[in-house]
Design a protein around this motif. Structure first.
Motif, mmCIF file in Angstrom:
data_model
loop_
_atom_site.group_PDB
_atom_site.id
_atom_site.type_symbol
_atom_site.label_atom_id
_atom_site.label_comp_id
_atom_site.label_asym_id
_atom_site.label_seq_id
_atom_site.Cartn_x
_atom_site.Cartn_y
_atom_site.Cartn_z
ATOM 1 N N GLN A 1 9.935 -12.868 -6.664
ATOM 2 C CA GLN A 1 9.894 -11.989 -5.490
ATOM 3 C C GLN A 1 9.546 -10.551 -5.882
ATOM 4 O O GLN A 1 8.797 -9.864 -5.181
ATOM 5 C CB GLN A 1 11.244 -12.041 -4.771
ATOM 6 N N ALA A 2 10.079 -10.119 -7.020
ATOM 7 C CA ALA A 2 9.739 -8.773 -7.518
ATOM 8 C C ALA A 2 8.263 -8.708 -7.893
ATOM 9 O O ALA A 2 7.601 -7.679 -7.670
ATOM 10 C CB ALA A 2 10.609 -8.437 -8.726
ATOM 11 N N GLU A 3 7.720 -9.804 -8.438
ATOM 12 C CA GLU A 3 6.292 -9.828 -8.774
ATOM 13 C C GLU A 3 5.442 -9.751 -7.512
ATOM 14 O O GLU A 3 4.422 -9.045 -7.486
ATOM 15 C CB GLU A 3 5.944 -11.095 -9.567
ATOM 16 N N ALA A 4 5.846 -10.476 -6.485
ATOM 17 C CA ALA A 4 5.103 -10.415 -5.220
ATOM 18 C C ALA A 4 5.079 -8.992 -4.673
ATOM 19 O O ALA A 4 4.042 -8.503 -4.187
ATOM 20 C CB ALA A 4 5.724 -11.376 -4.203
ATOM 21 N N GLU A 5 6.213 -8.312 -4.763
ATOM 22 C CA GLU A 5 6.284 -6.921 -4.294
ATOM 23 C C GLU A 5 5.378 -6.021 -5.130
ATOM 24 O O GLU A 5 4.715 -5.113 -4.608
ATOM 25 C CB GLU A 5 7.729 -6.440 -4.365
ATOM 26 N N PHE A 6 5.348 -6.281 -6.442
ATOM 27 C CA PHE A 6 4.470 -5.507 -7.331
ATOM 28 C C PHE A 6 3.009 -5.632 -6.899
ATOM 29 O O PHE A 6 2.276 -4.638 -6.824
ATOM 30 C CB PHE A 6 4.651 -5.973 -8.772
ATOM 31 N N TRP A 7 2.579 -6.859 -6.606
ATOM 32 C CA TRP A 7 1.181 -7.061 -6.231
ATOM 33 C C TRP A 7 0.876 -6.473 -4.850
ATOM 34 O O TRP A 7 -0.224 -5.985 -4.604
ATOM 35 C CB TRP A 7 0.835 -8.548 -6.259
ATOM 36 N N ARG A 8 1.850 -6.520 -3.956
ATOM 37 C CA ARG A 8 1.638 -5.904 -2.634
ATOM 38 C C ARG A 8 1.367 -4.410 -2.764
ATOM 39 O O ARG A 8 0.565 -3.842 -2.029
ATOM 40 C CB ARG A 8 2.868 -6.127 -1.745
ATOM 41 N N LYS A 9 2.058 -3.791 -3.694
ATOM 42 C CA LYS A 9 1.889 -2.347 -3.888
ATOM 43 C C LYS A 9 0.755 -2.015 -4.861
ATOM 44 O O LYS A 9 0.511 -0.846 -5.140
ATOM 45 C CB LYS A 9 3.200 -1.736 -4.383
ATOM 46 N N SER A 10 0.090 -3.045 -5.370
ATOM 47 C CA SER A 10 -1.028 -2.837 -6.300
ATOM 48 C C SER A 10 -2.361 -3.184 -5.660
ATOM 49 O O SER A 10 -3.385 -3.259 -6.348
ATOM 50 C CB SER A 10 -0.827 -3.684 -7.560
ATOM 51 N N GLU A 11 -2.359 -3.436 -4.378
ATOM 52 C CA GLU A 11 -3.609 -3.768 -3.685
ATOM 53 C C GLU A 11 -4.601 -2.621 -3.819
ATOM 54 O O GLU A 11 -4.212 -1.448 -3.805
ATOM 55 C CB GLU A 11 -3.341 -4.045 -2.203
ATOM 56 N N GLY A 12 -5.865 -3.008 -3.955
ATOM 57 C CA GLY A 12 -6.879 -1.967 -4.057
ATOM 58 C C GLY A 12 -8.102 -2.419 -4.816
ATOM 59 O O GLY A 12 -8.344 -3.623 -4.998
ATOM 60 N N TYR A 13 -8.882 -1.432 -5.271
ATOM 61 C CA TYR A 13 -10.154 -1.694 -5.936
ATOM 62 C C TYR A 13 -10.148 -1.100 -7.347
ATOM 63 O O TYR A 13 -9.435 -0.130 -7.619
ATOM 64 C CB TYR A 13 -11.298 -1.085 -5.137
#
Length: 589
Positions: free
Chosen positions: A394-406
C-alpha cells in the motif's frame, strides 16, 4: 549496483589442536615383553571406587575441552547464526578452489576451473584442450540469471576480458562486438556514432553473449526479443572449431544458436542490427483494472514501449509508456504535484513506524535510502507476514501515485528499471493474440493470478511486472512463432531476499516456490505459458521433472537442439546438469 558475479578464493581457517592440561594427560607405559607379577596386596574397595571416579571425571573433562576446542576452531560467520552445523564448509579449502554465485545468491558452486581468455585465440585453445580432456567448461556471463543457468562446479569459461567493439558500420547501423562486452559498455561505445540497441532488458550489466543466449527481452508489442537483433555470430565449438553463421550462412543453425543456452558453442562475437539513438519521453501514471481493460488494445498499439506494474492487494496498476519525442510538439510541459521527497515520505514514515513495532534500529540516515532500498528494509522486518507485506504494498502504491509524471532521456537511460535487491523470480511467456487483435488473455491471466494470491493469502510483494514483445524466429525462444504478427506477454512474479539470515532466506525460498507452484498449477497449461530460460528451475521430484521434460518437448524443438549439440559438442563440455535434465533424448522420455 551489487556485485554481479561473485568469485572469491576460499579463505583458510587455521585449526588449533586442543591442548589438554597435564592432569588429564595419559602417559604411555614402557614397552616390556616380560609380564611382571606383583606381590602387593590389592587396595581396599573404597580406594578403588575413588580411583574409578577420578578416571571418569578426567574423561568428562577431556570431552568438554575437546568440544570447546572444536567449537572455536570452526567458527560460524555472523550471518549464519541460524545455520545447522556443517563443519566441512569451514574446513581449509585448496588454494585453487573458487566460489562462484549468481547475483541474487540463490545458486552457488565451488570450482577449480574458471577460464577467462583475453582474445579469440586463447578461447579457441581453451575449448580445444578441454574437448581433448573431456573437461567441462560451461559458458557463464555476468551471473545475473536468477536460476544460475551458466554455473557448473566442473568448470566454466567467462568472456569478461573479451569486451571490445570490433567494427561499426554507421551506414548500415550494424556493430560487431566481442561477446563478453556488457550492454552498458556497448551502448557507451557506439553512441558517438549516433547508434544504440533497439530494445533493452531491465538492467545493463549483462554480457551480450549471455543476454541473447537465454532469450532475454525488453518491452514493446512491436519489438521482438533481443535475440532478433542478432544478424551474425561467431561460435567456438568443441567439434568443428570456430564457425561463422548468419541468416545467409547456415541459417537453420543460426536461428537455433541465437537462443542456444550456451550449449551449441561459446559465442565469441556477435553482429547486431542497431537503430538510431533517440530521446524518449517516459510517462508514468496510476490506473486500475477497469480502465486497463478499456484501453489495453490502444496502449499496446500506440506506444513503442509499455509495461504494467501490478501491486498485489491493491487496485493500483502502474502504467509506464515510452515513446520518441515528437518533432512537432517537443517534450511535454509538465509540473509534478509532488517533489521526490514528498513522494517517498509515506514509505519513510512506515519504516520508522515498523522499526518501533519490531523493536529494531537502523543507524543510517533514513533520507539516504532510495525507494527500493526502503522497500527491502521494510520487507526484511517480517517478509512472510501477509499483513505486513500488504502495508508495504500500500505504501508502494502511494509512492507511485505521487510519482506520476514525465521523464525525458536517451533510450538506454529511460528503459532501465531498478529491480530492487536480491530476489527469487519466475517469469512466464505466453501468446496474447496479434497486435491488430489482442486476445485479452494477458489481462485475464493477471486477474486470475491476483485472485489466487488473495485466496491463498500469499505474502506477495510488488510488483507483478507485465511486458510484451513481438515474436522471435529463434525456435528456442519462449516467444518463437512462425506468424510474424503474433505478440507475447511476459509476466514476472517475485519474492525478495532482503536479509542475510540463512533461516529467513530458506523460509522465503520455500514460500516463493509454493507461490510459483500454485501459479504453475492454475495458469501455465491454461495459457500455454513457459518460463524464461534464465528463470526456469529444475524440479527435484522425478515425476515433476518428467512432466516438465514432456512439456518442453511439446513447445520447443528438443530433438533438433540435442542433435545440434551432439554434432557441435559430442563430449558435452559446454553442458551442465541443468541442461542435461531439461533436454533428455527422445528415447529417455
Amino acid at each position: 549496483m551489487l556485485k554481479l558475479l561473485s568469485l572469491r578464493r576460499s579463505l583458510h581457517l587455521h585449526h588449533r589442536r586442543p591442548q589438554f592440561p597435564p592432569t588429564v594427560a595419559i602417559s604411555k607405559p614402557p614397552l616390556n615383553p616380560t609380564r611382571q607379577f606383583s606381590t602387593v596386596s590389592p587396595p581396599p574397595p573404597s580406594s578403588s571406587s575413588e580411583s574409578e571416579l577420578r578416571k571418569y571425571l578426567g574423561y568428562g573433562a577431556l570431552v568438554i575441552l575437546c568440544g570447546a576446542a572444536t567449537y572455536y576452531s570452526f567458527p560460524f560467520p555472523e550471518n549464519a547464526k541460524h545455520k545447522k552445523a556443517q563443519i566441512f564448509r569451514y574446513a581449509p579449502l585448496p588454494e585453487d578452489l573458487h566460489t562462484v554465485s549468481n547475483w541474487s545468491g540463490t545458486h552457488e558452486v565451488l570450482t577449480r576451473v574458471f577460464h577467462q581468455p583475453e582474445n579469440l585465440e586463447q578461447l579457441e585453445e581453451v575449448v580445444k584442450e578441454s574437448n581433448v580432456k573431456k573437461a567441462r567448461i560451461r559458458p557463464v556471463g555476468s551471473g545475473l540469471s536468477p536460476n544460475g543457468i551458466g554455473l557448473s562446479r566442473m568448470g566454466m569459461v567467462n568472456l569478461a576480458l573479451m569486451d571490445r567493439v570490433l567494427e561499426v558500420d554507421k551506414e548500415k547501423k550494424r556493430v560487431r562486438v566481442q561477446a563478453g562486452i556488457r550492454v552498458q559498455q556497448l551502448v557507451d561505445g557506439i553512441k558517438e556514432y549516433g547508434l544504440t540497441l533497439q530494445n533493452f532488458a531491465s538492467i545493463r550489466e549483462q554480457q551480450i553473449g549471455g543476454i541473447i543466449q537465454v532469450g532475454a527481452h525488453g518491452t514493446g508489442a512491436k519489438l521482438p526479443p533481443i535475440d532478433e537483433q542478432v544478424i551474425a555470430m561467431k561460435l567456438v565449438t568443441p567439434a568443428k572449431g570456430t564457425i561463422e553463421i548468419s541468416k545467409d550462412k547456415d541459417p537453420e543453425l543460426f536461428y537455433l544458436a541465437r537462443c542456444g543456452l550456451g550449449g551449441l558453442g561459446v559465442v565469441a562475437e556477435v553482429t547486431l542490427q542497431c537503430v538510431e539513438r533517440q530521446e524518449l519521453v517516459e510517462h508514468t501514471y496510476i490506473s486500475n483494472m477497469k480502465d486497463i481493460k478499456k484501453n489495453h488494445k490502444k496502449l499496446l498499439a500506440d506506444n513503442k514501449h509499455v509495461k504494467y506494474l501490478y501491486i498485489p492487494y491493491t487496485d493500483a496498476i502502474v502504467v509506464v509508456t515510452c515513446n520518441p519525442i515528437s518533432k512537432w510538439r517537443g517534450p511535454p510541459k509538465f509540473q509534478p504535484k509532488y517533489t521526490s521527497d514528498e513522494a517517498i515520505q509515506h514509505v519513510r514514515d512506515l519504516y520508522v513506524e515498523s522499526l518501533k513495532k519490531y523493536s529494531a534500529s537502523d543507524e543510517r540516515d533514513i533520507n539516504e535510502f532510495s525507494f527500493t532500498e526502503l522497500r527491502d528494509k521494510l520487507l526484511a522486518l517480517d517478509p512472510l507476514n501477509k499483513e505486513h507485506v500488504v502495508k508495504v504494498n500500500q505504501a508502494e502504491a502511494e509512492f507511485w501515485r505521487k510519482s506520476e509524471g514525465y521523464r525525458v532521456g536517451w533510450s538506454d537511460e529511460i528503459l532501465g528499471f531498478d529491480c530492487g535487491g536480491q530476489q527469487w523470480v519466475s517469469e512466464t511467456c505466453f501468446p496474447a493474440g496479434t497486435l491488430a487483435k489482442p486476445n485479452m488473455k494477458d489481462i485475464e491471466y493477471i486477474e486470475e493470478l491476483k485472485q489466487l494470491i488473495e485466496k491463498e493469502n500469499i505474502p506477495a510483494p510488488a510488483p507483478i511486472e507485465q511486458r510484451w514483445t513481438a515474436c522471435s524466429k529463434s525456435p528456442m525462444s519462449p516467444a518463437s512463432s512462425s506468424a510474424e504478427d503474433d505478440i507475447f506477454s511476459w509476466v514476472g512474479i517475485i519474492m525478495y531476499l532482503p536479509t542475510s539470515d540463512a533461516r529467513q532466506r530458506k523460509e522465503i525460498t520455500e514460500e516463493f516456490f509454493h507461490y510459483r507452484h500454485l501459479t504453475q498449477t492454475l495458469l501455465w497449461d491454461q495459457y500455454s505459458a513457459f518460463e524464461h530460460w534464465a528463470k526456469i528451475e529444475v524440479p527435484k521430484d522425478k515425476d515433476e521433472l518428467a512432466a516438465l521434460q514432456a512439456r518442453l518437448r511439446k513447445r520447443f524443438p528438443v530433438d533438433e537442439y540435442n542433435k545440434a549439440r551432439g554434432e557441435l559438442d559430442p563430449n558435452k563440455i559446454l553442458s551442465s546438469n541443468k541442461l542435461e535434465k531439461l533436454f533428455v533424448s527422445s528415447d529417455v522420455v
